[in-house]
Design a protein around this motif. Structure first.
Motif, PDB file in Angstrom:
ATOM      1  N   TRP A 126     -15.639  47.218 -38.577  1.00 22.34           N
ATOM      2  CA  TRP A 126     -15.704  48.770 -38.155  1.00 22.34           C
ATOM      3  C   TRP A 126     -13.964  48.932 -38.254  1.00 22.34           C
ATOM      4  O   TRP A 126     -13.004  48.331 -37.958  1.00 22.34           O
ATOM      5  N   ASN A 127     -13.914  50.500 -38.652  1.00 23.26           N
ATOM      6  CA  ASN A 127     -12.731  51.049 -38.756  1.00 23.26           C
ATOM      7  C   ASN A 127     -12.335  51.099 -37.320  1.00 23.26           C
ATOM      8  O   ASN A 127     -12.854  51.615 -36.749  1.00 23.26           O
ATOM      9  N   GLY A 128     -11.032  50.985 -37.210  1.00 20.40           N
ATOM     10  CA  GLY A 128     -10.157  51.488 -35.979  1.00 20.40           C
ATOM     11  C   GLY A 128     -10.533  50.437 -34.819  1.00 20.40           C
ATOM     12  O   GLY A 128     -10.448  50.773 -33.588  1.00 20.40           O
ATOM     13  N   PHE A 129     -11.040  49.271 -35.241  1.00 17.39           N
ATOM     14  CA  PHE A 129     -11.152  48.229 -34.055  1.00 17.39           C
ATOM     15  C   PHE A 129     -10.022  48.075 -33.392  1.00 17.39           C
ATOM     16  O   PHE A 129      -9.122  47.551 -34.106  1.00 17.39           O
ATOM     17  N   GLU A 130     -10.244  48.234 -31.910  1.00 11.38           N
ATOM     18  CA  GLU A 130      -8.980  47.826 -31.431  1.00 11.38           C
ATOM     19  C   GLU A 130      -9.308  47.345 -29.819  1.00 11.38           C
ATOM     20  O   GLU A 130     -10.022  48.192 -29.153  1.00 11.38           O
ATOM     21  N   PRO A 131      -9.032  46.204 -29.394  1.00 10.48           N
ATOM     22  CA  PRO A 131      -9.375  45.736 -28.013  1.00 10.48           C
ATOM     23  C   PRO A 131      -8.736  46.679 -26.882  1.00 10.48           C
ATOM     24  O   PRO A 131      -7.589  47.105 -27.002  1.00 10.48           O
ATOM     25  N   LYS A 132      -9.562  47.239 -26.274  1.00  8.58           N
ATOM     26  CA  LYS A 132      -9.363  47.945 -25.035  1.00  8.58           C
ATOM     27  C   LYS A 132     -10.252  47.765 -23.848  1.00  8.58           C
ATOM     28  O   LYS A 132     -11.267  47.308 -23.944  1.00  8.58           O
ATOM     29  N   GLU A 133      -9.587  48.205 -22.684  1.00 11.86           N
ATOM     30  CA  GLU A 133     -10.454  47.873 -21.629  1.00 11.86           C
ATOM     31  C   GLU A 133     -11.756  48.832 -21.255  1.00 11.86           C
ATOM     32  O   GLU A 133     -11.654  50.075 -22.043  1.00 11.86           O
ATOM     33  N   ALA A 134     -12.789  48.238 -21.016  1.00 10.63           N
ATOM     34  CA  ALA A 134     -14.060  49.102 -20.529  1.00 10.63           C
ATOM     35  C   ALA A 134     -13.727  49.979 -19.630  1.00 10.63           C
ATOM     36  O   ALA A 134     -13.335  49.659 -18.430  1.00 10.63           O
ATOM     37  N   LYS A 135     -14.007  51.397 -19.996  1.00 11.40           N
ATOM     38  CA  LYS A 135     -13.679  52.585 -18.947  1.00 11.40           C
ATOM     39  C   LYS A 135     -15.054  53.060 -19.077  1.00 11.40           C
ATOM     40  O   LYS A 135     -15.083  54.087 -18.164  1.00 11.40           O
ATOM     41  N   PHE A 171     -11.360  28.239 -27.843  1.00  7.13           N
ATOM     42  CA  PHE A 171     -11.390  29.468 -27.398  1.00  7.13           C
ATOM     43  C   PHE A 171     -10.658  30.427 -27.932  1.00  7.13           C
ATOM     44  O   PHE A 171     -11.205  31.608 -28.136  1.00  7.13           O
ATOM     45  N   GLN A 172      -9.562  29.930 -28.203  1.00  7.08           N
ATOM     46  CA  GLN A 172      -8.780  30.639 -29.119  1.00  7.08           C
ATOM     47  C   GLN A 172      -9.129  31.115 -30.455  1.00  7.08           C
ATOM     48  O   GLN A 172      -8.923  32.159 -30.897  1.00  7.08           O
ATOM     49  N   GLU A 173      -9.546  30.230 -31.216  1.00 13.12           N
ATOM     50  CA  GLU A 173     -10.157  30.326 -32.417  1.00 13.12           C
ATOM     51  C   GLU A 173     -11.305  31.147 -32.327  1.00 13.12           C
ATOM     52  O   GLU A 173     -11.480  32.007 -33.162  1.00 13.12           O
ATOM     53  N   LEU A 174     -12.305  31.077 -31.531  1.00 12.84           N
ATOM     54  CA  LEU A 174     -13.319  31.807 -31.087  1.00 12.84           C
ATOM     55  C   LEU A 174     -12.880  33.478 -30.952  1.00 12.84           C
ATOM     56  O   LEU A 174     -13.386  34.371 -31.873  1.00 12.84           O
ATOM     57  N   THR A 175     -11.882  33.616 -30.401  1.00  9.24           N
ATOM     58  CA  THR A 175     -11.271  34.914 -30.199  1.00  9.24           C
ATOM     59  C   THR A 175     -10.624  35.308 -31.454  1.00  9.24           C
ATOM     60  O   THR A 175     -10.983  36.688 -31.788  1.00  9.24           O
ATOM     61  N   LYS A 176      -9.986  34.475 -32.079  1.00 16.61           N
ATOM     62  CA  LYS A 176      -9.374  35.193 -33.219  1.00 16.61           C
ATOM     63  C   LYS A 176     -10.342  35.524 -34.238  1.00 16.61           C
ATOM     64  O   LYS A 176     -10.367  36.331 -34.883  1.00 16.61           O
ATOM     65  N   TYR A 177     -11.362  34.804 -34.560  1.00 12.96           N
ATOM     66  CA  TYR A 177     -12.435  34.992 -35.345  1.00 12.96           C
ATOM     67  C   TYR A 177     -13.423  36.219 -35.098  1.00 12.96           C
ATOM     68  O   TYR A 177     -13.769  37.198 -35.990  1.00 12.96           O
ATOM     69  N   LEU A 178     -13.457  36.683 -33.568  1.00 13.13           N
ATOM     70  CA  LEU A 178     -14.273  37.540 -33.246  1.00 13.13           C
ATOM     71  C   LEU A 178     -13.400  39.095 -33.686  1.00 13.13           C
ATOM     72  O   LEU A 178     -13.755  40.075 -34.089  1.00 13.13           O
ATOM     73  N   ILE A 179     -12.073  38.978 -33.497  1.00 10.97           N
ATOM     74  CA  ILE A 179     -11.155  40.055 -33.939  1.00 10.97           C
ATOM     75  C   ILE A 179     -10.982  40.014 -35.478  1.00 10.97           C
ATOM     76  O   ILE A 179     -11.210  41.339 -35.810  1.00 10.97           O
ATOM     77  N   GLU A 180     -11.176  39.075 -36.401  1.00 10.81           N
ATOM     78  CA  GLU A 180     -11.146  39.226 -37.867  1.00 10.81           C
ATOM     79  C   GLU A 180     -12.491  39.853 -38.118  1.00 10.81           C
ATOM     80  O   GLU A 180     -12.388  40.843 -38.952  1.00 10.81           O
ATOM     81  N   GLN A 181     -13.418  39.493 -37.612  1.00 11.62           N
ATOM     82  CA  GLN A 181     -14.908  40.178 -37.937  1.00 11.62           C
ATOM     83  C   GLN A 181     -14.944  41.503 -37.352  1.00 11.62           C
ATOM     84  O   GLN A 181     -15.584  42.622 -38.190  1.00 11.62           O
ATOM     85  N   GLY A 182     -14.456  41.952 -36.142  1.00 12.78           N
ATOM     86  CA  GLY A 182     -14.374  43.099 -35.681  1.00 12.78           C
ATOM     87  C   GLY A 182     -13.628  44.319 -36.747  1.00 12.78           C
ATOM     88  O   GLY A 182     -14.105  45.263 -36.985  1.00 12.78           O
ATOM     89  N   ASN A 183     -12.393  43.592 -37.008  1.00 11.92           N
ATOM     90  CA  ASN A 183     -11.787  44.477 -38.128  1.00 11.92           C
ATOM     91  C   ASN A 183     -12.330  44.753 -39.525  1.00 11.92           C
ATOM     92  O   ASN A 183     -12.438  45.648 -39.973  1.00 11.92           O
TER      93      ASN A 183
END
Length: 136
Positions: free
Chosen positions: A63-72, A48-60
């Motif tokens: 997309w420019n300015g990729f930053e995890p944040k709460e859905a509002k 699960f940690q590896e999946l999360t890290k990989y998704l962060i890497e791919q998001g970065n």
């Protein structure tokens, strides 16, 4: 750009993360028939940690300015997405280390598709979940 990586659940089901020019998809491997629209992937802590890290890497990368944040807003909430190809919705939820995905079409390998905002809110919730697990 197309990139993909496989992650394996505790019962050895394969979940592919596919990154293309405009989005990130969670799909079944081609080897698995999509006999049911609902799929459950339970991961151990490491996967699960590896999946999360990989998704962060791919998001970065994607997309420019990729930053995890709460859905509002509704558009930032990752629990569902509309699939134009199938004219239907796909759904994603998670609890602890378990992802539950309902694809937009039973005969498709695609289970879910992230845009930037949906991935940001999903990663935000994953990080909170992982932090809580570390506190235990």
């Amino acid at each position: 750009m197309i990139d993909f990586h496989a992650f394996y659940s505790t019962d050895n089901k394969e979940l592919l993360v596919v990154t293309n020019k405009s989005n990130i998809q969670l799909t079944l491997s081609c080897k698995e028939p999509a006999m049911d629209k609902k799929w459950i992937f339970e991961f151990d802590d490491y996967q699960f940690q590896e999946l999360t890290k990989y998704l962060i890497e791919q998001g970065n990368k994607l997309w420019n300015g990729f930053e995890p944040k709460e859905a509002k807003s509704f558009s930032g909430d990752y629990d569902e997405y509309y699939d134009r190809e199938f004219d239907n919705n796909g759904y994603l939820s998670f609890q602890g280390l378990k992802l539950t995905l309902t694809g937009p079409w039973a005969e498709s390998e695609r289970l879910f598709q992230f845009n930037k905002r949906k991935l940001e809110s999903f990663i935000f919730d994953c990080q909170i979940s992982l932090d809580r697990r570390l506190e235990l």
